[in-house]
Design a protein around this motif. Sequence first.
Motif, PDB file in Angstrom:
ATOM      1  N   ARG A   1     -46.539  -3.034  34.411  1.00 54.97           N
ATOM      2  CA  ARG A   1     -45.565  -3.121  33.316  1.00 54.97           C
ATOM      3  C   ARG A   1     -46.297  -2.942  31.995  1.00 54.97           C
ATOM      4  O   ARG A   1     -47.506  -3.146  31.909  1.00 54.97           O
ATOM      5  N   SER A   2     -45.530  -2.596  30.952  1.00 59.35           N
ATOM      6  CA  SER A   2     -46.172  -2.543  29.644  1.00 59.35           C
ATOM      7  C   SER A   2     -46.044  -3.927  28.999  1.00 59.35           C
ATOM      8  O   SER A   2     -45.188  -4.732  29.394  1.00 59.35           O
ATOM      9  N   TRP A   3     -46.891  -4.183  28.037  1.00 62.68           N
ATOM     10  CA  TRP A   3     -46.931  -5.495  27.374  1.00 62.68           C
ATOM     11  C   TRP A   3     -46.782  -5.267  25.875  1.00 62.68           C
ATOM     12  O   TRP A   3     -47.607  -4.584  25.265  1.00 62.68           O
ATOM     13  N   VAL A   4     -45.725  -5.786  25.297  1.00 66.35           N
ATOM     14  CA  VAL A   4     -45.482  -5.610  23.858  1.00 66.35           C
ATOM     15  C   VAL A   4     -46.610  -6.301  23.086  1.00 66.35           C
ATOM     16  O   VAL A   4     -46.881  -7.483  23.298  1.00 66.35           O
ATOM     17  N   SER A   5     -47.262  -5.554  22.207  1.00 65.67           N
ATOM     18  CA  SER A   5     -48.479  -6.059  21.536  1.00 65.67           C
ATOM     19  C   SER A   5     -48.422  -5.748  20.054  1.00 65.67           C
ATOM     20  O   SER A   5     -49.268  -5.018  19.511  1.00 65.67           O
ATOM     21  N   ASP A   6     -47.404  -6.274  19.383  1.00 65.93           N
ATOM     22  CA  ASP A   6     -47.259  -6.021  17.953  1.00 65.93           C
ATOM     23  C   ASP A   6     -48.135  -6.985  17.144  1.00 65.93           C
ATOM     24  O   ASP A   6     -48.665  -7.965  17.679  1.00 65.93           O
ATOM     25  N   ALA A   7     -48.279  -6.701  15.861  1.00 66.68           N
ATOM     26  CA  ALA A   7     -49.186  -7.486  15.018  1.00 66.68           C
ATOM     27  C   ALA A   7     -48.736  -8.942  14.954  1.00 66.68           C
ATOM     28  O   ALA A   7     -47.537  -9.233  14.874  1.00 66.68           O
TER      29      ALA A   7
ATOM     30  N   LYS B   1     -41.711 -17.185  28.261  1.00 63.23           N
ATOM     31  CA  LYS B   1     -43.134 -16.877  28.401  1.00 63.23           C
ATOM     32  C   LYS B   1     -43.827 -16.896  27.046  1.00 63.23           C
ATOM     33  O   LYS B   1     -43.421 -16.208  26.113  1.00 63.23           O
ATOM     34  N   LEU B   2     -44.887 -17.707  26.984  1.00 65.13           N
ATOM     35  CA  LEU B   2     -45.687 -17.815  25.758  1.00 65.13           C
ATOM     36  C   LEU B   2     -46.938 -16.942  25.861  1.00 65.13           C
ATOM     37  O   LEU B   2     -47.383 -16.371  24.872  1.00 65.13           O
TER      38      LEU B   2
ATOM     39  N   VAL C   1     -37.975  -8.253  18.882  1.00 61.67           N
ATOM     40  CA  VAL C   1     -37.544  -7.157  17.997  1.00 61.67           C
ATOM     41  C   VAL C   1     -38.066  -5.830  18.555  1.00 61.67           C
ATOM     42  O   VAL C   1     -37.375  -4.809  18.542  1.00 61.67           O
ATOM     43  N   CYS C   2     -39.290  -5.872  19.086  1.00 61.87           N
ATOM     44  CA  CYS C   2     -39.888  -4.646  19.638  1.00 61.87           C
ATOM     45  C   CYS C   2     -39.192  -4.218  20.922  1.00 61.87           C
ATOM     46  O   CYS C   2     -39.100  -3.039  21.224  1.00 61.87           O
ATOM     47  N   ASP C   3     -38.740  -5.189  21.711  1.00 64.06           N
ATOM     48  CA  ASP C   3     -38.111  -4.876  23.009  1.00 64.06           C
ATOM     49  C   ASP C   3     -36.972  -5.865  23.237  1.00 64.06           C
ATOM     50  O   ASP C   3     -37.201  -7.026  23.614  1.00 64.06           O
ATOM     51  N   GLY C   4     -35.754  -5.403  23.009  1.00 68.42           N
ATOM     52  CA  GLY C   4     -34.575  -6.270  23.101  1.00 68.42           C
ATOM     53  C   GLY C   4     -34.410  -6.922  24.463  1.00 68.42           C
ATOM     54  O   GLY C   4     -33.822  -8.003  24.572  1.00 68.42           O
ATOM     55  N   SER C   5     -34.950  -6.303  25.518  1.00 64.14           N
ATOM     56  CA  SER C   5     -34.774  -6.879  26.855  1.00 64.14           C
ATOM     57  C   SER C   5     -35.558  -8.191  27.006  1.00 64.14           C
ATOM     58  O   SER C   5     -35.351  -8.944  27.964  1.00 64.14           O
ATOM     59  N   LEU C   6     -36.455  -8.474  26.047  1.00 64.32           N
ATOM     60  CA  LEU C   6     -37.225  -9.729  26.119  1.00 64.32           C
ATOM     61  C   LEU C   6     -36.452 -10.906  25.508  1.00 64.32           C
ATOM     62  O   LEU C   6     -36.898 -12.058  25.616  1.00 64.32           O
TER      63      LEU C   6
ATOM     64  N   HIS D   1     -36.353 -14.531  26.765  1.00 70.33           N
ATOM     65  CA  HIS D   1     -37.365 -14.695  27.822  1.00 70.33           C
ATOM     66  C   HIS D   1     -38.751 -15.003  27.283  1.00 70.33           C
ATOM     67  O   HIS D   1     -39.664 -15.263  28.068  1.00 70.33           O
ATOM     68  N   VAL D   2     -38.918 -14.904  25.965  1.00 69.34           N
ATOM     69  CA  VAL D   2     -40.256 -15.135  25.401  1.00 69.34           C
ATOM     70  C   VAL D   2     -40.184 -16.204  24.316  1.00 69.34           C
ATOM     71  O   VAL D   2     -39.120 -16.482  23.757  1.00 69.34           O
ATOM     72  N   VAL D   3     -41.337 -16.787  24.023  1.00 68.96           N
ATOM     73  CA  VAL D   3     -41.439 -17.752  22.931  1.00 68.96           C
ATOM     74  C   VAL D   3     -42.782 -17.507  22.254  1.00 68.96           C
ATOM     75  O   VAL D   3     -43.706 -16.961  22.877  1.00 68.96           O
ATOM     76  N   ARG D   4     -42.869 -17.876  20.963  1.00 66.59           N
ATOM     77  CA  ARG D   4     -44.101 -17.631  20.205  1.00 66.59           C
ATOM     78  C   ARG D   4     -44.665 -18.963  19.723  1.00 66.59           C
ATOM     79  O   ARG D   4     -43.912 -19.924  19.516  1.00 66.59           O
ATOM     80  N   LEU D   5     -45.962 -18.992  19.481  1.00 68.25           N
ATOM     81  CA  LEU D   5     -46.571 -20.204  18.920  1.00 68.25           C
ATOM     82  C   LEU D   5     -45.841 -20.613  17.638  1.00 68.25           C
ATOM     83  O   LEU D   5     -45.613 -21.794  17.391  1.00 68.25           O
ATOM     84  N   ALA D   6     -45.446 -19.600  16.847  1.00 63.31           N
ATOM     85  CA  ALA D   6     -44.781 -19.890  15.569  1.00 63.31           C
ATOM     86  C   ALA D   6     -43.455 -20.627  15.770  1.00 63.31           C
ATOM     87  O   ALA D   6     -42.981 -21.303  14.856  1.00 63.31           O
TER      88      ALA D   6
END
Length: 253
Positions: free
Chosen positions: A56-62, A117-118, A145-150, A153-158
């Motif tokens: 799979r690809s992994w979204v890796s934005d700044a 997923k963090l 924002v980069c991939d609406g299908s996420l 399903h994801v969470v950020r430290l922020a």
Amino acid sequence: MTACLNEIDPEVRQVQEWTLHEHVEVTSTNLVAARLPAWHAVRADTQTAGRGRFQRSWVSDAGGLWLSAVVPVETNSPAWRMLPLVTGVAVCEVLRACGVEALRLRWPNDVLVGDRKLAGLLIDQFQPGLAVVGIGINGCNHPEVCDGSLTGHVVRLADLVSAVPSLGELALRVLTALQTVWTGVQNAGPETLLPRVNPLWNLPRAVQLDLDGTIVSGEFAGVDAGGRLQLRLADGTPHFFEPQNVRLLRDLT
Ligand code: BTN
């Protein structure tokens, strides 16, 4: 940020035992680390072709931590089988020290808060005797924002802590923890990892194992010192599965 931070000419600094190569942009930090010797690591602000498990690809934005570390380990040795678990423990310990609560691991090493997923971890091998440990942690980036299908399903430290460490600082903490946990397991034996890793699965959990097509359901009861998964079947009998034979563990609860 200095002008020389690109794929060809990274900024290189010493981080404890590690030589860390820092780039603005790469295809994948795992692919850059593929050419490096043991105890070198690569961090990039963004990846254009970040790689996840199962191709799979992994979204890796700044704003996220995209990091790969080259660890010496004999391929397919007992230590090799423990490396995903060691990495999961090291990353969870760093995140907990940042103030993240209710962390859990989903076998072998997805780092979740609740069902989101963090962090994701991907271990590759490109050269004999060297593992490339790839670590992706959502920090202040915007994966949804980069991939609406996420979305959902994801969470950020922020989203979880008020003070997110800088990416350089987070890289330092993760590399230090990885080296400490790994060396500890090498010196004191894999069984010493069990009291640190098994509580992270939130046991017992009803799960389904995909053994490359064959599906087995039961209650996940943790891993043993060989890295094998223990599953209690409906009749209560324990069964052990070699990690390389388990393609996927799916939570049923
Ligand atoms: C997964 O959960 O599917 C694994 C994701 C691993 C992502 C990290 S980011 C740093 C390293 N470089 C990559 O291309 N992938 C890993």
